[in-house]
Write a protein that holds these residues in place. Structure first.
Motif, short mmCIF file in Angstrom:
data_model
loop_
_atom_site.label_atom_id
_atom_site.label_comp_id
_atom_site.label_asym_id
_atom_site.label_seq_id
_atom_site.Cartn_x
_atom_site.Cartn_y
_atom_site.Cartn_z
N ALA A 171 4.03 8.61 4.45
CA ALA A 171 3.98 7.88 5.72
C ALA A 171 5.31 7.22 6.05
CB ALA A 171 2.86 6.82 5.67
N LEU A 172 6.41 7.92 5.77
CA LEU A 172 7.74 7.40 6.12
C LEU A 172 8.04 7.69 7.59
CD1 LEU A 172 9.81 8.53 2.99
CD2 LEU A 172 8.67 6.35 3.38
N PHE A 173 8.91 6.87 8.16
CA PHE A 173 9.35 7.08 9.54
C PHE A 173 10.48 8.09 9.53
CE2 PHE A 173 7.73 2.66 9.46
CZ PHE A 173 6.66 2.83 10.34
N PHE A 225 0.85 -1.19 0.00
CA PHE A 225 0.00 0.00 0.00
C PHE A 225 0.88 1.24 0.00
CE2 PHE A 225 -4.65 0.54 0.94
CZ PHE A 225 -4.71 1.89 0.64
N VAL A 226 0.64 2.14 -0.95
CA VAL A 226 1.37 3.41 -1.04
C VAL A 226 0.38 4.54 -0.83
CG1 VAL A 226 2.84 4.90 -2.46
CG2 VAL A 226 3.04 2.40 -2.64
N GLN A 265 8.42 9.62 -2.21
CA GLN A 265 7.38 8.72 -2.72
C GLN A 265 8.00 7.46 -3.32
OE1 GLN A 265 4.63 7.73 -2.00
NE2 GLN A 265 3.22 9.25 -2.83
N ARG A 266 9.19 7.58 -3.89
CA ARG A 266 9.86 6.39 -4.41
C ARG A 266 10.31 5.48 -3.26
NH1 ARG A 266 14.41 8.11 -8.31
NH2 ARG A 266 14.00 10.28 -7.76
N PHE A 307 0.62 10.53 -6.21
CA PHE A 307 1.34 11.73 -6.63
C PHE A 307 0.60 13.01 -6.25
CE2 PHE A 307 2.21 8.61 -10.23
CZ PHE A 307 3.27 8.03 -9.55
N GLY A 308 -0.44 12.89 -5.44
CA GLY A 308 -1.29 14.03 -5.13
C GLY A 308 -0.59 15.16 -4.40
#
Length: 354
Positions: free
Chosen positions: A84-86, A78-79, A143-144, A164-165
């Motif tokens: 939502a990175l730490f 799920f992306v 995002q990558r 990409f929003g």
């Protein structure tokens, strides 16, 4: 990895987010869920992933009943829109997270984790940034990283919610091309949510147009753009001009001008509506069969296409898109009277005053 959804309904108190939704996604297919805010796109994605239970209906993944199974049992990547990175973890550890939190019996060894993570970072072109932290990356790079993290657990399917929003237009275009190439390389089944029409048409094998918790149309990008099933789809998808009209025989009348139409969808002889794409209108200085008179109100000549705003004799406004070459050839001026020919017109019924 095929995905099947059968008659799924989901309500939040008195609000019905999904109404008897059925959908099938073939193995290796890219499907876009396209629609305005509140149409049910994200809710459907969450039901498929197991993040949201359906009130009724079924979800089947690769022939296995998954309606009541946990997220972990569905093996979903799920992306999310906002990464939502730490923040306290490096790029390497963010990607490795899903592998490290597996149960002891399923967790790879440190050497295997390192190999897997470095392979993924190379795949997403971030292998030189493994030691950096999210705050040291651009939005597109974050995002990558989020995508690499989703792929680390070797998911059965990839679900992307407006991936990409949060990015600016230039970065979105670059990432769309990159994601398309990545998908072709991996061949993974994926469903992504977007309200960006250009994004859906460019990335998807098929597009699911949603509105108010229902599916309005499913088809290839060409099918839904050139042959919209109803008025909502044609209005939502791409730039389009609308005119009030009446039907008489094989023509619709815009004011006193009769014009032949390409498709009729249950029209009556009273109140109808036609739509014409701006690039399917042609401006001329001489009258022709099916042409109608108009006055030029504004000209926007910056960019590869020239947008000419016109007012037809019925009083309605419309846009015409011309190439720079055609615009220079015509030498159009604001306030000038011209003739307009529609190369393609479709019409829908509606309760409108003429």
């Amino acid at each position: 990895m095929s995905i099947q959804v059968f008659d799924v309904t989901k309500k939040f108190d008195d609000f019905t987010a999904l109404q008897n939704i059925s959908l099938e996604v073939a193995e290796g297919e890219r499907v876009a869920l396209l629609g305005p805010s509140g149409s049910g796109k994200t809710t459907l994605l969450r039901v498929i992933s197991g993040l949201e239970p359906a009130d009724s209906g079924r979800v089947v993944i690769r022939g296995n009943e998954m309606t009541d199974e946990k997220v972990s049992d569905r093996k979903v990547g799920f992306v999310f829109q906002h990464y939502a990175l730490f923040r306290h973890m490096s790029v390497f550890e963010n990607v490795a997270f899903g592998l490290r939190v597996r149960s002891k019996s399923e967790r790879p060894g440190n050497a295997d984790i390192k190999k897997r993570v470095l392979e993924l970072l190379k795949l997403v072109r971030l292998d030189s940034m493994a030691s950096r932290y999210p705050s040291q990356l651009s939005g597109g790079q974050r995002q990558r990283v989020a995508l690499a993290r989703a792929l680390a657990i070797e998911p059965n399917m990839l679900l992307l919610d407006e991936p990409f929003g949060a990015l600016d237009a230039k970065v979105r275009r670059e990432l769309r091309q990159w994601l398309r190439e990545l998908h072709d390389k991996l061949g993974m089944t994926s469903i992504f949510v977007t309200h960006d029409q250009e994004e859906a048409l460019e990335l998807a094998d098929r597009v699911v147009v949603m509105n108010r918790g229902r599916i309005e149309q499913i088809g290839t990008p060409d099918e839904i753009y050139h042959h919209p099933a109803n008025e909502f789809v044609c209005e939502f998808l791409g730039n389009v001009n609308f005119f009030h009209c009446r039907l008489e025989g094989e023509k619709v009348y815009l004011g006193n001008t009769g014009v032949r139409i390409s498709d009729k969808f249950g029209l009556d002889s009273k109140h109808n509506k036609v739509y014409i794409r701006p690039h399917r209108l042609e401006i001329s200085r001489v009258p022709a069969e099916d042409s109608f008179g108009a006055t030029i109100r504004l000209i926007h000549s910056a960019g590869p296409l020239v947008r000419v705003e016109i007012e037809v004799h019925s009083g309605e406004r419309a846009s015409v898109e011309l190439s720079q070459e055609r615009f220079c050839e015509l030498d159009l001026k604001k306030g000038e009277a011209v003739y307009v020919v529609a190369k393609e017109i479709r019409a829908y019924p509606g309760d409108y005053s003429i």
